[in-house]
Design a protein around this motif. Structure first.
Motif, PDB file in Angstrom:
ATOM      1  N   GLY A 163       8.085   3.191  19.578  1.00 15.65           N
ATOM      2  CA  GLY A 163       8.399   4.451  19.214  1.00 15.65           C
ATOM      3  C   GLY A 163       8.691   5.429  20.220  1.00 15.65           C
ATOM      4  O   GLY A 163      10.011   5.192  21.070  1.00 15.65           O
ATOM      5  N   MET A 164       8.319   6.177  19.869  1.00 17.47           N
ATOM      6  CA  MET A 164       8.887   7.765  20.501  1.00 17.47           C
ATOM      7  C   MET A 164       8.180   7.355  22.570  1.00 17.47           C
ATOM      8  O   MET A 164       9.536   7.537  23.244  1.00 17.47           O
ATOM      9  CB  MET A 164       8.500   8.867  20.326  1.00 17.47           C
ATOM     10  CG  MET A 164       7.933   9.777  20.742  1.00 17.47           C
ATOM     11  SD  MET A 164       6.848  12.030  20.134  1.00 17.47           S
ATOM     12  CE  MET A 164       5.649  10.851  20.896  1.00 17.47           C
ATOM     13  N   VAL A 165       7.314   7.434  22.975  1.00 24.98           N
ATOM     14  CA  VAL A 165       7.001   7.024  24.114  1.00 24.98           C
ATOM     15  C   VAL A 165       7.814   5.352  25.228  1.00 24.98           C
ATOM     16  O   VAL A 165       8.551   6.373  25.786  1.00 24.98           O
ATOM     17  CB  VAL A 165       5.585   6.668  24.692  1.00 24.98           C
ATOM     18  CG1 VAL A 165       4.815   6.331  25.444  1.00 24.98           C
ATOM     19  CG2 VAL A 165       4.583   7.484  23.479  1.00 24.98           C
ATOM     20  N   GLY A 166       7.930   5.303  23.851  1.00 28.92           N
ATOM     21  CA  GLY A 166       9.037   3.518  24.844  1.00 28.92           C
ATOM     22  C   GLY A 166       9.970   4.435  24.697  1.00 28.92           C
ATOM     23  O   GLY A 166      11.025   4.131  25.829  1.00 28.92           O
ATOM     24  N   GLY A 167      10.502   4.835  23.917  1.00 32.28           N
ATOM     25  CA  GLY A 167      12.095   5.297  23.205  1.00 32.28           C
ATOM     26  C   GLY A 167      12.404   6.699  25.159  1.00 32.28           C
ATOM     27  O   GLY A 167      13.125   6.567  25.839  1.00 32.28           O
ATOM     28  N   GLN A 168      10.792   7.265  25.677  1.00 33.48           N
ATOM     29  CA  GLN A 168      11.246   8.270  26.476  1.00 33.48           C
ATOM     30  C   GLN A 168      11.395   7.794  28.297  1.00 33.48           C
ATOM     31  O   GLN A 168      11.693   8.122  28.927  1.00 33.48           O
ATOM     32  CB  GLN A 168      10.040   9.095  26.673  1.00 33.48           C
ATOM     33  CG  GLN A 168       9.317  10.539  26.040  1.00 33.48           C
ATOM     34  CD  GLN A 168       8.801  11.174  25.620  1.00 33.48           C
ATOM     35  OE1 GLN A 168       7.065  10.827  25.252  1.00 33.48           O
ATOM     36  NE2 GLN A 168       9.144  12.860  25.778  1.00 33.48           N
ATOM     37  N   SER A 169      10.451   6.258  27.482  1.00 35.47           N
ATOM     38  CA  SER A 169      10.606   5.627  28.988  1.00 35.47           C
ATOM     39  C   SER A 169      12.181   5.465  29.450  1.00 35.47           C
ATOM     40  O   SER A 169      12.168   4.553  30.569  1.00 35.47           O
ATOM     41  CB  SER A 169       9.474   4.204  29.214  1.00 35.47           C
ATOM     42  OG  SER A 169       9.844   3.025  29.904  1.00 35.47           O
ATOM     43  N   MET A 190      14.551   5.255  19.397  1.00 32.03           N
ATOM     44  CA  MET A 190      13.007   5.700  19.133  1.00 32.03           C
ATOM     45  C   MET A 190      12.460   6.913  19.507  1.00 32.03           C
ATOM     46  O   MET A 190      11.385   7.662  19.490  1.00 32.03           O
ATOM     47  CB  MET A 190      12.544   4.304  20.350  1.00 32.03           C
ATOM     48  CG  MET A 190      12.767   3.285  20.001  1.00 32.03           C
ATOM     49  SD  MET A 190      12.946   1.622  21.678  1.00 32.03           S
ATOM     50  CE  MET A 190      11.044   1.898  21.809  1.00 32.03           C
ATOM     51  N   LYS A 191      13.239   7.582  20.555  1.00 28.09           N
ATOM     52  CA  LYS A 191      12.672   8.130  21.250  1.00 28.09           C
ATOM     53  C   LYS A 191      12.275  10.526  20.364  1.00 28.09           C
ATOM     54  O   LYS A 191      11.673  10.545  19.999  1.00 28.09           O
ATOM     55  CB  LYS A 191      13.465   9.630  23.030  1.00 28.09           C
ATOM     56  CG  LYS A 191      13.125  10.553  23.395  1.00 28.09           C
ATOM     57  CD  LYS A 191      14.494  10.841  24.134  1.00 28.09           C
ATOM     58  CE  LYS A 191      14.336  12.401  24.535  1.00 28.09           C
ATOM     59  NZ  LYS A 191      13.199  12.351  25.893  1.00 28.09           N
ATOM     60  N   THR A 192      13.710   9.641  19.754  1.00 28.31           N
ATOM     61  CA  THR A 192      13.838  11.191  18.795  1.00 28.31           C
ATOM     62  C   THR A 192      13.794  10.765  17.460  1.00 28.31           C
ATOM     63  O   THR A 192      13.203  11.157  16.051  1.00 28.31           O
ATOM     64  CB  THR A 192      14.994  12.188  18.828  1.00 28.31           C
ATOM     65  OG1 THR A 192      16.173  11.267  18.856  1.00 28.31           O
ATOM     66  CG2 THR A 192      15.340  13.236  19.878  1.00 28.31           C
TER      67      THR A 192
END
Lengths: 305, 305
Positions: A163-169, A190-192
């Motif tokens: 989800g979010m952390v994966g999106g930041q990656s 994912m990120k937002t």
């Protein structure tokens, strides 16, 4: 929406933000809870700096309004909302770090690593992330055990590697290798998108909604997430730093592709309208009771910062 | 303990570590779970690097052996153990960051921020922390909902601002303002003690132990934590980098006070013996069934790295 309606909506958004902030302040008090040893002053101060810095509290608002629409107890919904806000704020604290986006300002204030130091910002983020799961799982969140567990599990999946952390990656990678359109959509979902989707799903879970209603509210949250991101990308192109309270034109400056850079401002505005329409249709079965959520989608699409 | 007993103990520790690693590998697979979108390759690789790098898996061992002693299901205990190890490993990944301890080596291997980059190490730590709560709360951890919730809540308190993360914050501060002896004890109870205490408490909670047994195992975990830290501080003084697989003499080099630096090596060794004795007494009601846990306390006190 018309001016008067907008004023009523904004007043409700502000009032809810005020309630959430009051709850967050008490959750971020210096008194250790059962099982804790002490809550170190400096770390607590950094956590508060990362959380109590204004902000529209949009994710909490979505949790609380969805929960209210579907009949969840207000106090429990507020705690779920506060937990989600801790996750959102921790992600901003870590995102602002020198090794990440290296931002000195957030909502016009020094970021946590500037106001304190880098190590404290890393730890404050870690502690806020952990606190979110404390809040959801504690007996004070007065929901059936199975419900609290689902809220914990879904939050972990929305916020974590998938989800979010994966999106930041994926976002970091996008600065080196430009993703195609599908990649951009996935990254943003994912990120937002994941936390906004969770906000609406969690409100429904807290209310003990059936699978059909849960699926509908989850989809509503997805649409809201898409609209949020599109509006954000538009603002990056059309706004300036003074209005945003943070640096503008960052994505373009880094050569980061967005849906807006691929399709242009006019197409993006049209798509935003479609998303708001779709969100509104999803709320139809709830009639006028869902007016606030309907307005929220519109607000997100038309916000100016 | 005598040589033969030590060999038997070490074989069991290794076998359990092997089981835990197998489980961790499957939990760190690239396939997204329900509610996840994708698991980005690079982030997953960094998470695996931070977790699957050897290590004695002492905390998982304590969970599993306590759970076994008290009759919890093995598969559930293994998942609780894996969740705790994710927390421990995330803390090492963040602790090694340039802004924190700035370590390039961990167990003789490049640390995550060296093998990948700083941003990825921050995100990998965040994702591992989040994953721990996913593992505990998921239905695959086949324990009653109330039990899983307690495990989630106690882990959040052990790992968060009033536990491990708070201890790291106090540790940073200790480099600027030397704490007194009470301050050192508190810092260490949080930084390293909280997770070891949780390991033993969680095994008891997973087994549905009554309050008295839970209190006894929690206290056992505290003693183990004290012994662990004291042994660690002793090693920092008496060992060398080649044996430790990491820099030795770090605490002394930074002028960081420890119980050993305050009271000397001889007094520390004596105190370690007392702690092992106290741990052993706590296990008396369980008779010979608790032999492995008794040996674990001895192993922790006498370990050479």
């Amino acid at each position: 929406m018309d001016r008067q309606m907008a004023d009523i909506f904004t007043a409700r958004l502000d009032a809810t933000a005020g309630q959430v902030v009051t709850l967050l302040k008490s959750l971020l008090s210096g008194s250790p809870l059962e099982g804790e040893i002490v809550r170190p002053d400096e770390l607590m101060a950094a956590m508060r700096h990362g959380v109590l810095n204004g902000g529209k509290r949009l994710r909490p608002f979505l949790v609380i309004e969805t929960a209210r629409l579907l009949g969840a107890p207000d106090a429990a919904a507020a705690r779920v909302a506060a937990a989600l806000e801790c996750i959102h704020c921790y992600s901003l604290v870590h995102d602002d770090l020198p090794a990440m986006d290296d931002d000195d300002l957030r909502r016009g204030q020094p970021t946590v690593h500037v106001a304190f130091d880098e190590a404290t910002a890393i730890l404050a983020g870690d502690a806020l992330l952990t606190l979110a799961f404390d809040i959801l799982s504690a007996p004070e969140t007065e929901l059936p055990a199975e419900t609290r567990l689902r809220l914990v599990n879904q939050l972990a999946r929305a916020a974590g590697v998938g989800g979010m952390v994966g999106g930041q990656s994926l976002d970091l990678r996008a600065e080196r290798v430009a993703p195609d359109e599908a990649g951009i959509v996935e990254l943003q979902a994912m990120k937002t998108g994941a936390l906004l989707r969770y906000a609406c799903a969690a409100g429904a879970v807290a209310a003990g909604a059936d699978d059909q209603v849960l699926a509908r509210m989850t989809r509503f949250g997805e649409i809201v997430g898409l609209a949020f991101q599109l509006a954000d990308d538009l603002l990056d192109v059309t706004s300036d730093a003074a209005t945003l309270g943070k640096a503008a034109g960052k994505d373009a400056g880094r050569g980061k592709a967005t849906w807006v850079s691929l399709h242009g401002v006019a197409a993006a505005r049209q798509r935003l309208e479609q998303l708001v329409e779709e969100a509104s249709e999803l709320l139809e079965p709830f009639g006028s009771e869902a007016e606030i959520l309907r307005q929220t989608a519109g607000f997100i699409a038309s916000r100016e910062r």
